[in-house]
Every structure is written in C-alpha cells, then in structure tokens.
Design an enzyme around this catalytic site. Structure first.
Site, short mmCIF file in Angstrom:
data_model
loop_
_atom_site.label_atom_id
_atom_site.label_comp_id
_atom_site.label_asym_id
_atom_site.label_seq_id
_atom_site.Cartn_x
_atom_site.Cartn_y
_atom_site.Cartn_z
CB VAL A 60 -1.01 0.04 1.18
CG1 VAL A 60 -2.02 -1.08 1.05
CG2 VAL A 60 -0.31 0.01 2.54
N GLY A 105 -6.03 8.69 0.11
CA GLY A 105 -6.38 9.08 -1.26
C GLY A 105 -7.47 8.18 -1.82
CE1 TYR A 148 3.69 0.59 14.28
CE2 TYR A 148 3.79 1.22 16.59
CZ TYR A 148 3.11 0.66 15.54
OH TYR A 148 1.83 0.16 15.74
CE LYS A 152 0.87 2.50 12.98
NZ LYS A 152 -0.22 2.07 12.09
CE1 TYR A 162 -4.54 13.30 2.21
CE2 TYR A 162 -6.51 12.59 1.05
CZ TYR A 162 -5.16 12.84 1.06
OH TYR A 162 -4.43 12.65 -0.08
CB THR A 178 -3.88 -5.82 21.15
OG1 THR A 178 -4.31 -4.49 21.42
CG2 THR A 178 -5.10 -6.70 20.92
#
Ligand code: UDP
Length: 317
Positions: A60, A105, A148, A152, A162, A178
């Site tokens: 991606v 996008g 990281y 983020k 956006y 988690t």
C-alpha cells in the site's frame, strides 16, 4: 440493501485478520489487502472461498487501485513489533507515511470513511500517567522505535489533514498492547516470547529489571472498540486498551504459572527507549463509545494459551 464494502489494509496480520472476521460476520463484503511482509496467508486461509471475501496482494505504499464502491477503509498495514522496526525501518516508515497517504487518497476517491490504526506509541515514554488522548507524548525521533512512533504520528497528522482540508470522514484509534490468536510466535514481543519460552521450558527473558509496565488488551475487546469507533461520530483519537496495568516481571510470572512451566526468569539488557510505563485512560471510549474491556488478563491469557501451544507444537518453537 446492498452489502457495505470495506477495505482492510494489513488484513493478513494479527489485528487485520480478526477485523476481517468481524466485518464478515456483521454482513460486510471485505477486501483484505496485504503485501505479506509480516502478515501471513494462514491468518485468512479460513476465509478463502467465502464469496464476500477477497484478498489482494499489494504493497500500500504504492498507488492503490480497487474496483467498485467502498464504504470504509481501515488502514492497519504496518510492521508492529520492536524487532520488526530494527529489521525493517524503512518499510515501517513508508507504510505509516506513504501508505497512509495512499489509503487516504483511496478513501477520498471512493467517498469512504477512513479509520487509522494508530498506537499508544504516539505517547512514547510518557511523562503523564495514565495516558489521555490530549497528551502530546514524549517520543525520541531518532531512536530505533522512532521509525514506528513518528510514522504513526505523521499518519495521525495526515488523517486530520484530509479531514480538515478535504472534509473526509476519518477516525483514529490509539491501540495499546493487544494479544490473542494469530500473533507471530517469534515477533519478539513480550507475550509471544514468554509463551514460547514457558511452553518449551526455556528461560524467560525479562528485559531490564522488569519494573516497566504495560496494559494488555484481549483482541476481541479491541475489535469491539474499533467497530464502535468506526460507526461513531468521533473524529479525534480514541484510546482503546485495557487499563489493567502490570509490570513485565509480574507478567512473566503469570505466564509461567499459567503454563505450569518450570522455566526460570532471567534478565537481559533493556532496549533503548523502552517506555517505562503505559496505561490507557479510557474515559473517552467509555463516554463516546460506551465501550470498556470485557475480558481481564487472566481470562484472556487462558483463552490464548491453546493457540500458542499449537504454534509451538507446529513450529517446534
Ligand atoms: N520484553 C521483555 N522480554 C522480551 C520481550 C519484551 O522483557 O523477550 C519487554 C520489553 O522490553 C517491554 C515489554 O516487555 O518493556 C513489552 O514489550 P513488547 O515488545 O511486547 O511491546 P512494546 O514495548 O511495544 O510495548
């Protein structure tokens, strides 16, 4: 009513695959996208053949093309454990930055609602305890975890950009540690490592003196929180995590006891920038999502044990 269509990036990962399951069970059509860098096809093997499920192998960080309408885009693609950041620093930075841009996008093009998987790591080594959403954090940008954390943080900024500039509907979840089935046995994180070591009777490697704390959330609770957040009106970040805090030493002892292991606890060097404490303040999630965890650590670890037993048997650790 036609079924809603949702794209989940990182859908072959630990969290992504549980989200695929949840949205399928809620009657959605799910498109799972993953480049399989850290995700595993095994995590979605049970979904192959389901006519509401589609897998697309794609990185991606490159332009994303998906035919047809989309109602929701969930961006969960990212390496997510400290040893991944050491081995894949550039990919970690790229998927949080370029990947978030591409996923946003796509959501804009499809007029879909976008949800970002953010992290408690935006708080870094926190000077406020427990962590509330309005805390800005204490992150070392050039430390090994910075790839990281900063990606983020950038991803959150991009998401708000956006939302504000394009009017895109966006949601941001800040995920705390988690655990559950489908974690990689060797991802280097505390829980899979301790489980593997305990089940094999090997020494349990506690980093530092083990006085650092974490708050562990069972995966089903996290998925429920994300599901509620997606369908809510809350634009600003929401912590989803179990506030039940524990020191890493205590946690190691719990796993030794749970597995009935004879493993000894040994201490190894504490990695750089290891946060000393971490605990979510979930008053916002309680208020706006009417969410709180239902599974305490004892129950959750019991539920998870059989998965780790299977994995250890299968891979011989
Ligand atoms: N940790 C440990 N032994 C291990 C792996 C991790 O003591 O074999 C510690 C680690 O230093 C940290 C905590 O456990 O303090 C949680 O580490 P993890 O990698 O699971 O997640 P994160 O640091 O990102 O919260």
């Amino acid at each position: 009513m036609p079924k809603k269509r949702i794209l989940i990036t990182g859908g072959c990962g630990f969290l992504g695959s549980h989200l695929c399951d949840r949205f399928l069970s809620e009657g959605y059509k799910v498109i799972c996208m993953d480049n399989l860098l850290t995700g595993s096809p095994e995590n979605i093997a049970h979904l192959i053949g389901n006519e509401d499920f589609k897998f697309i192998k794609h990185d991606v960080t490159n332009f994303i093309y998906v035919p047809g309408d989309l109602d929701y885009v969930l961006h969960f693609a990212s390496p997510a454990s400290p040893i991944d950041y050491l081995e894949m620093p550039i990919q970690t930075l790229k998927v949080g930055s370029l990947g978030t841009h591409k996923a946003l996008g796509l959501a804009k093009e499809k007029n879909a609602r976008f949800l970002l998987a953010s992290t408690s790591e935006v708080y870094g080594d926190p000077q406020i305890h427990p962590q509330k959403e309005d805390y800005w954090g204490n992150v070392n940008p050039i430390g090994f975890r910075g790839v990281y954390d900063e990606a983020k943080r950038f991803a959150e900024a991009m998401t708000m950009g956006y939302h504000r500039y394009h009017g895109l509907e966006t949601r941001i979840v800040r995920i705390f540690n988690t655990y559950g089935s489908r974690m990689r046995l060797k991802d280097g994180r505390a829980l899979p490592t301790f489980m593997r070591q305990a089940l094999k009777g090997n020494p349990i490697t506690v980093f530092g003196d083990g006085s650092q704390t974490r708050s562990f959330t069972y995966v089903d609770d996290l998925v429920e929180g994300i599901y509620r957040l997606l369908l809510s009106d809350e634009v600003e970040p929401v912590n989803i995590g179990n506030p039940q805090e524990v020191t890493i030493l205590e946690f190691a002892k719990e796993i030794v006891e749970l597995t009935g292991s004879s493993s000894q606890i040994i201490h190894e060097e504490l990695p750089d920038d290891d946060p000393k404490v971490r605990q979510p303040d979930i008053s916002k999630a309680r208020r706006v999502l009417d969410w709180e965890p239902a599974v305490d650590r004892k129950k959750g670890l019991n539920k998870t044990l059989s998965y780790f037993k299977q994995q250890v048997d299968k891979t011989d650790g």
